[in-house]
Design a protein around this motif. Sequence first.
Motif, PDB file in Angstrom:
ATOM      1  N   GLU A 147      -3.752   7.708   6.142  1.00  0.00           N
ATOM      2  CA  GLU A 147      -4.120   7.362   4.764  1.00  0.00           C
ATOM      3  C   GLU A 147      -3.816   5.884   4.492  1.00  0.00           C
ATOM      4  OE1 GLU A 147      -3.031   8.579   0.143  1.00  0.00           O
ATOM      5  OE2 GLU A 147      -1.803   9.362   1.781  1.00  0.00           O
ATOM      6  N   HIS A 148      -2.673   5.425   4.992  1.00  0.00           N
ATOM      7  CA  HIS A 148      -2.270   4.023   4.824  1.00  0.00           C
ATOM      8  C   HIS A 148      -3.313   3.089   5.458  1.00  0.00           C
ATOM      9  CE1 HIS A 148       1.021   1.081   4.138  1.00  0.00           C
ATOM     10  NE2 HIS A 148       0.350   0.419   5.051  1.00  0.00           N
TER      11      HIS A 148
ATOM     12  N   LYS B  94      -6.568   3.012   3.460  1.00  0.00           N
ATOM     13  CA  LYS B  94      -6.433   2.175   2.259  1.00  0.00           C
ATOM     14  C   LYS B  94      -6.449   0.687   2.623  1.00  0.00           C
ATOM     15  CE  LYS B  94      -4.090   5.377  -0.841  1.00  0.00           C
ATOM     16  NZ  LYS B  94      -2.904   5.606  -1.678  1.00  0.00           N
TER      17      LYS B  94
ATOM     18  N   ILE C 261       0.858  -1.180   0.000  1.00  0.00           N
ATOM     19  CA  ILE C 261       0.000   0.000   0.000  1.00  0.00           C
ATOM     20  C   ILE C 261       0.898   1.235   0.000  1.00  0.00           C
ATOM     21  CG2 ILE C 261      -1.709   1.304   1.302  1.00  0.00           C
ATOM     22  CD1 ILE C 261      -2.570  -1.370   2.569  1.00  0.00           C
TER      23      ILE C 261
ATOM     24  N   ALA D 273       1.135   5.199   0.563  1.00  0.00           N
ATOM     25  CA  ALA D 273       0.411   6.299   1.194  1.00  0.00           C
ATOM     26  C   ALA D 273       1.400   7.292   1.778  1.00  0.00           C
ATOM     27  CB  ALA D 273      -0.509   5.757   2.280  1.00  0.00           C
TER      28      ALA D 273
ATOM     29  N   ASP E  69     -10.038  -0.225   3.201  1.00  0.00           N
ATOM     30  CA  ASP E  69     -10.712  -0.370   1.908  1.00  0.00           C
ATOM     31  C   ASP E  69     -10.354  -1.699   1.245  1.00  0.00           C
ATOM     32  OD1 ASP E  69     -12.051   2.054   2.113  1.00  0.00           O
ATOM     33  OD2 ASP E  69     -10.543   3.166   0.959  1.00  0.00           O
TER      34      ASP E  69
END
Length: 172
Positions: A90-91, A94, A83, A85, A97
Amino acid sequence: MRKSDIRNPGCRTCTVESCDATTYRGNRCLELRAKVDLNDPSFPVFYEIQHNDVRCISVDWERDVYIFEVAGKNVGYKPTHYISAETEEEHIRKAIDMYLDEIAQTDLSQQPGQDARDAEAIIRLFPFADKDTMVWRENTGNLWVGVYGCWTARVSSYLFLGLKKGQEQKTR
């Protein structure tokens, strides 16, 4: 080297300024961390980040393992790929998600008749598929489509969830 250029997950939470270590947790890294009295970064870092009805409780950055709270239960999650980010938050968003996408794909693939729809999709994706085209799941869990001795392609392991390890099935 900027901290965002470092790919090792443990470097994300390290607070050493002007780090010039080339190997995470190598001799230079340990020396710099000892100077600023930092603990071992392999311990989980605790969070309270809520995203899409999933709450992140902690992350073990070194092992890239997340603990999410989903519907009142703690769930361990390890992402299937890297990932990218800019920030930890934010990481984590994600990663949540990605987790939700995997759950949705699993739920979809378990619906009645989904194997037939998956087979139709494979035939559309591979125009050269014919009556001899097979789908098989290796003992590793990898899913393959093709004609033995002619052509093969690895496809998403979330297709044909009813197909157990070591089994095969014709697409037509």
